[in-house]
Design a protein around this motif. Structure first.
Motif, short mmCIF file in Angstrom:
data_model
loop_
_atom_site.label_atom_id
_atom_site.label_comp_id
_atom_site.label_asym_id
_atom_site.label_seq_id
_atom_site.Cartn_x
_atom_site.Cartn_y
_atom_site.Cartn_z
N ALA A 80 -15.50 -7.45 14.83
CA ALA A 80 -13.78 -6.70 14.72
C ALA A 80 -13.02 -7.12 13.60
N GLY A 81 -12.96 -8.62 13.63
CA GLY A 81 -12.27 -9.10 12.43
C GLY A 81 -12.68 -8.48 11.00
N GLN A 82 -14.01 -8.71 10.76
CA GLN A 82 -14.47 -8.08 9.39
C GLN A 82 -13.92 -6.74 9.32
N GLY A 83 -13.84 -5.75 10.25
CA GLY A 83 -13.57 -4.58 10.48
C GLY A 83 -12.04 -4.32 9.97
N THR A 84 -11.39 -5.31 9.98
CA THR A 84 -10.16 -5.04 9.40
C THR A 84 -9.87 -4.65 7.93
N CYS A 85 -11.16 -5.08 6.97
CA CYS A 85 -11.29 -4.67 5.90
C CYS A 85 -11.35 -3.18 5.85
N GLY A 86 -11.99 -2.45 6.63
CA GLY A 86 -12.20 -1.35 6.78
C GLY A 86 -11.00 -0.24 7.16
N LEU A 87 -10.26 -1.19 8.14
CA LEU A 87 -8.82 -0.38 8.37
C LEU A 87 -7.98 -0.22 7.27
N GLU A 88 -8.04 -1.29 6.42
CA GLU A 88 -7.20 -1.29 5.17
C GLU A 88 -7.59 -0.26 4.19
N ILE A 89 -8.99 -0.13 4.01
CA ILE A 89 -9.33 1.01 3.36
C ILE A 89 -9.02 2.37 3.66
N VAL A 90 -8.85 2.43 4.64
CA VAL A 90 -8.51 3.86 5.12
C VAL A 90 -7.19 4.35 5.33
N GLU A 91 -6.30 3.00 5.17
CA GLU A 91 -4.79 3.04 5.13
C GLU A 91 -4.38 3.03 3.66
N ALA A 145 -17.40 8.00 0.52
CA ALA A 145 -18.30 7.07 0.83
C ALA A 145 -18.02 5.61 0.65
N VAL A 146 -18.46 4.63 1.63
CA VAL A 146 -18.06 3.27 1.28
C VAL A 146 -19.54 2.35 1.19
N VAL A 147 -19.55 1.76 0.33
CA VAL A 147 -20.79 0.74 -0.23
C VAL A 147 -20.40 -0.50 0.06
N VAL A 148 -21.25 -1.23 0.99
CA VAL A 148 -21.07 -2.58 1.64
C VAL A 148 -22.25 -3.13 1.36
N PRO A 149 -22.25 -4.58 0.88
CA PRO A 149 -23.31 -5.69 0.89
C PRO A 149 -23.35 -5.96 2.29
N VAL A 150 -24.83 -6.09 2.48
CA VAL A 150 -25.05 -6.37 3.93
C VAL A 150 -25.89 -7.68 4.09
N GLY A 151 -25.69 -8.61 4.75
CA GLY A 151 -26.33 -9.73 5.19
C GLY A 151 -26.71 -9.85 6.82
N GLY A 152 -25.97 -10.38 7.57
CA GLY A 152 -25.92 -10.46 9.11
C GLY A 152 -25.55 -9.07 9.63
N GLY A 153 -24.67 -8.24 9.04
CA GLY A 153 -24.09 -7.09 9.52
C GLY A 153 -22.91 -6.89 9.99
N ALA A 154 -22.13 -8.03 9.95
CA ALA A 154 -20.74 -8.15 10.60
C ALA A 154 -19.67 -7.14 9.58
N LEU A 155 -19.99 -7.34 8.61
CA LEU A 155 -19.12 -6.67 7.62
C LEU A 155 -19.36 -5.26 7.72
N ILE A 156 -20.44 -4.81 7.32
CA ILE A 156 -20.83 -3.25 7.33
C ILE A 156 -20.74 -2.77 8.80
N GLY A 157 -20.90 -3.56 10.02
CA GLY A 157 -20.57 -2.94 11.08
C GLY A 157 -19.04 -2.71 11.59
N GLY A 158 -17.98 -3.78 11.27
CA GLY A 158 -17.00 -3.43 11.43
C GLY A 158 -16.19 -2.42 10.56
N ILE A 159 -16.56 -2.50 9.15
CA ILE A 159 -16.22 -1.11 8.27
C ILE A 159 -16.75 0.09 8.78
#
Length: 327
Positions: free
Chosen positions: A161-172, A179-193
């Motif tokens: 949810a914290g990483q998802g704030t990055c996605g919230l900023e994008i849509v604002e 399209a949004v292209v995201v680096p992926v490791g464990g998945g928290a950033l792409i999941g939240g976005i």
């Protein structure tokens, strides 16, 4: 896509996280790159998480997790494992909210730039093993032995949810989210976005990028199960190396359209191109999304948001990469 309420993280969780962590983080720029747009043939927007506090997106998730703990949990100790950026995120978050009983386990071959930054924080750093999984197992053992709270780099709804704030900023910040292209490791950033973007732009494509050396997200998607831990080859993108988390996995299945792979050479080219076109510095993990766009690995619509997730690269590694690109 549409909004899915059965996922481990909701848009309400992300909005609450944004309010909670807002006083401590930077609202990072979303900028249009004229040079990259000309090169790609579409409008390219760069979400500059390399300019976030500590040099990556990681403080977002760490802060949200820690701020949801009660005083006794914080006082009992915090422990985390990291290839570098999550360590910095946790260290920063602990300092921001006044937690000083902190143990960070980091793989011995972590980037020198990240280890050097860690020295500025009041945390105990333990160098363990040669992979993220080595460090994570040591951290989990420490948490078990001491009762400290383990702050996962990716396998926790609060972190996602914290990483998802990055996605919230994008849509604002823009109305042009195709399209949004995201680096992926464990998945928290792409999941939240993915959750944040799907709420406002349900038709936008979400594309993740793994290094060829560690295709854990791609193989997890193909096999229908989260592969964690995951044996990987050596890669410059150490922050993306390792397994894909079980908690973000349902989001991957439901809201992510594709996972593509980039080579080490494509990562190097993206780092150099970002400097030449926009004078922005990214580490290999942070440049992975741009690498995929530049290499033609994805179908790019008229407008694409590229997440530059981190910029913690040391001068010696950067020198080698730029010299390699000049040959």
């Amino acid at each position: 896509m549409g909004t899915v309420t059965s996922l481990p993280v909701t848009i309400a969780d992300i909005r609450a996280a944004a309010v909670r962590i807002g006083p401590h983080i930077r609202r990072t720029p979303l900028t249009h790159s004229l040079a990259l747009s000309r090169r790609v043939g579409s409008a390219v927007w760069l979400k500059q998480e390399n300019r976030q506090r500590t040099g990556s997106f990681k403080p977002r998730g760490a802060l949200n997790k820690l701020m949801l703990l009660d005083e006794d949990e914080r006082a009992g100790g915090i422990v985390a494992a990291s290839a570098g950026n999550h360590a910095l995120g946790v260290a920063f978050a602990c300092q921001a909210i006044g937690v000083d009983n902190v143990d960070i386990f980091v793989q011995r071959n972590a980037a020198r730039a990240k280890l050097s930054k860690l020295e500025a924080y009041r945390v105990r750093v333990h160098l363990v093993g040669d992979t993220f999984e080595d460090a994570q197992q040591a951290a989990l053992a420490h948490a078990h032995d001491t009762g400290a709270v383990f702050v996962s780099a990716y396998d926790d709804p609060a972190v996602i949810a914290g990483q998802g704030t990055c996605g919230l900023e994008i849509v604002e910040q823009t109305r042009e989210v195709e399209a949004v292209v995201v680096p992926v490791g464990g998945g928290a950033l792409i999941g939240g976005i993915a959750v944040a973007v799907a709420e406002t732009y349900p038709d936008a494509r979400i594309v993740g990028v793994n290094p060829v050396a560690s295709p854990s997200a791609l193989l997890s998607l193909q096999q229908g199960r989260a592969l964690d831990p995951f044996d990987h080859e050596p890669t410059l993108a150490d922050g993306l190396a390792g397994g894909f988390g079980r908690v973000p996995f349902p989001i991957l299945q439901e809201l992510v359209d594709d996972i593509v792979l980039v080579s080490e050479q494509e990562l190097k080219a993206a780092i150099a191109t970002l400097i030449d076109c926009d004078q922005l510095l990214a580490e290999a993990s942070g440049a992975a999304a741009l690498a995929a766009v530049l290499a033609g690995k994805i179908r790019v619509p008229a407008h694409v948001v590229v997440v530059i997730s981190g910029g913690n690269i040391d001068s010696a590694e950067l020198r080698i990469i730029l010299n390699d690109q000049g040959e």
